[in-house]
Enzyme design. Structure first.
Site, mmCIF file in Angstrom:
data_model
loop_
_atom_site.group_PDB
_atom_site.id
_atom_site.type_symbol
_atom_site.label_atom_id
_atom_site.label_comp_id
_atom_site.label_asym_id
_atom_site.label_seq_id
_atom_site.Cartn_x
_atom_site.Cartn_y
_atom_site.Cartn_z
ATOM 1 N N GLY A 33 0.832 -1.208 0.000
ATOM 2 C CA GLY A 33 0.000 0.000 0.000
ATOM 3 C C GLY A 33 0.858 1.247 0.000
ATOM 4 O O GLY A 33 1.791 1.372 -0.795
ATOM 5 N N ALA A 34 0.571 2.173 0.941
ATOM 6 C CA ALA A 34 1.285 3.456 0.980
ATOM 7 C C ALA A 34 2.778 3.267 1.232
ATOM 8 O O ALA A 34 3.590 4.146 0.911
ATOM 9 C CB ALA A 34 0.691 4.336 2.062
ATOM 10 N N GLY A 63 -2.079 -3.581 -8.881
ATOM 11 C CA GLY A 63 -1.226 -4.764 -8.716
ATOM 12 C C GLY A 63 -0.881 -5.389 -10.066
ATOM 13 O O GLY A 63 0.230 -5.883 -10.273
ATOM 14 N N ASP A 64 -1.832 -5.347 -11.007
ATOM 15 C CA ASP A 64 -1.589 -5.924 -12.341
ATOM 16 C C ASP A 64 -0.501 -5.127 -13.062
ATOM 17 O O ASP A 64 0.349 -5.697 -13.760
ATOM 18 C CB ASP A 64 -2.881 -5.914 -13.170
ATOM 19 C CG ASP A 64 -4.020 -6.643 -12.465
ATOM 20 O OD1 ASP A 64 -3.733 -7.540 -11.658
ATOM 21 O OD2 ASP A 64 -5.188 -6.300 -12.709
ATOM 22 N N GLY A 96 4.650 1.247 -0.273
ATOM 23 C CA GLY A 96 5.318 0.842 -1.500
ATOM 24 C C GLY A 96 5.423 -0.658 -1.662
ATOM 25 O O GLY A 96 4.476 -1.379 -1.391
HETATM 26 O O1 LIG Z 1 -9.257 -13.282 -10.370
HETATM 27 P P1 LIG Z 1 -9.625 -12.368 -9.237
HETATM 28 O O2 LIG Z 1 -8.680 -12.468 -8.087
HETATM 29 O O3 LIG Z 1 -11.061 -12.542 -8.848
HETATM 30 O O4 LIG Z 1 -9.440 -10.894 -9.729
HETATM 31 C C1 LIG Z 1 -10.077 -10.408 -10.879
HETATM 32 C C2 LIG Z 1 -10.297 -8.966 -10.802
HETATM 33 O O5 LIG Z 1 -9.089 -8.294 -10.514
HETATM 34 C C3 LIG Z 1 -8.807 -7.304 -11.480
HETATM 35 O O6 LIG Z 1 -7.886 -7.799 -12.352
HETATM 36 C C4 LIG Z 1 -8.126 -6.136 -10.875
HETATM 37 O O7 LIG Z 1 -6.872 -6.576 -10.393
HETATM 38 C C5 LIG Z 1 -10.110 -7.021 -12.197
HETATM 39 O O8 LIG Z 1 -9.897 -6.735 -13.530
HETATM 40 C C6 LIG Z 1 -10.956 -8.258 -11.953
HETATM 41 O O9 LIG Z 1 -11.186 -8.993 -13.092
#
Ligand SMILES: O=P(O)(O)OC[C@H]1O[C@](O)(CO)[C@@H](O)[C@H]1O
Length: 310
Positions: A224-225, A253-254, A227
């Site tokens: 989080g904050a 996170g992605d 880093g």
């Molecule tokens: O597969 P999950 O852990 O349920 O996460 C999916 C979700 O997380 C996200 O990717 C955001 O990180 C959304 O796009 C959504 O589809």
């Protein structure tokens, strides 16, 4: 010149991500949605979108089915993101992110996803192995696992890549993280809660070391904050963003995983990988949808991320 081999992203639980903008959400009341966005999602797809924007050649795979699966496929075709998705009988899920700009808050509702049969899983793993054999520079395995799959589903996918010498980054949590570690993913990226849940340890450094001891090649934990923390056989570092940005953190996170996979294929030093991950992740918060980031914010944040060796 032929295109380089892609970074393959795997989303076992793809989704049609619905984002509702509801200024001033009132719980226990009827709410009017001011704006709706629908697009293909699930963590691996978001990672691929960010990689594509960073100029990386990508290939998306995973499981899709039913009319919602067709909507996911159609969305990936505009603008095109190369895909080799595998069709199953069940219906692809939806997720809903309710963004409240007044409260500066987001609430997520993620459906479980379709039930996958043992036959479909065996056919998908063969499909995945063919994609690996066709050549890829790294594999990103990301997100939850749909019902019906074994708890070591990611362990199987990690092992197939590792047998071929392809580096693997794994971003998952809960019951799917620990069984995959023995297969030796090169990197796992839990957040602080996921790290705590997986190890029972409150201290992120000790918890990350515990995941290393169970087979992870390296651990990058988002805090989080505070880093991100990288714990690797070469050392440990913490990177802190220069400022805290308000917006929609869905997909942050992605974006970090996308930056870390570029760092992996380009053999960047860890402090640089971590700085890129922190800057890209922070710049994603300013973007209204997961899988995108604010380019100007990314460029402005990157040189100001503070990285400390621990
Ligand atoms: O597969 P999950 O852990 O349920 O996460 C999916 C979700 O997380 C996200 O990717 C955001 O990180 C959304 O796009 C959504 O589809």
């Amino acid at each position: 010149m032929p295109a380089p081999d892609p970074i393959l992203t795997v989303t076992l639980n793809t989704a049609l991500d619905l984002t509702y903008h509801v200024p001033g959400v009132r719980l226990h009341h009827s709410n009017r949605v001011a704006q709706v966005a629908a697009r293909a999602g699930g963590k691996g797809i978001n990672v691929a979108r960010v990689l594509d924007r960073l100029g990386q050649h990508t290939l998306v795979t995973g499981l899709v089915g039913g009319p919602t699966g067709s909507a996911v496929r159609a969305d990936l075709a505009r603008p095109p993101l190369a895909e080799a998705l595998f069709t199953v009988r069940g219906e692809t899920r939806r997720t809903v992110a309710v963004v409240d700009p007044i409260a500066a808050d987001v609430t997520l509702f993620n459906e479980p996803g379709p039930r996958i049969t043992a036959t479909e899983w065996a056919a998908f793993t063969a499909h995945y192995a063919r994609l690996l054999d066709a050549g890829c520079r790294a594999v990103v395995l990301a997100g939850s696992v749909p019902p019906g799959l074994p708890s070591d589903a990611y362990g199987t996918l990690v092992a197939l890549a590792r047998q071929r010498g392809i580096p693997v980054l794994l971003d998952t949590a809960g019951p799917w993280l620990l069984p995959a570690l023995a297969a030796g993913p090169d990197l796992v990226k839990p957040n602080a809660d996921e790290l705590h849940e997986a190890t029972g340890l409150a201290d992120p450094l000790a918890a990350a070391q515990a995941l290393l001891a169970r087979g992870a090649g390296a651990v990058v934990a988002s805090l989080g904050a505070e880093g991100m923390l990288a714990v690797t056989p070469q050392g440990a570092w913490q990177a802190v963003p220069p400022e805290r940005l308000a917006g929609n953190p869905t997909g942050a996170g992605d974006s970090a995983v996308a930056a870390l996979s570029v760092g992996q294929v380009d053999f960047l030093p860890w402090p640089q990988r971590l700085a890129e991950a922190v800057a890209l992740s922070a710049a994603t918060v300013l973007s209204p949808l997961a899988g995108s980031y604010d380019e100007a914010a990314y460029r402005s944040l990157l040189p100001r991320v503070r990285v400390t060796a621990l």
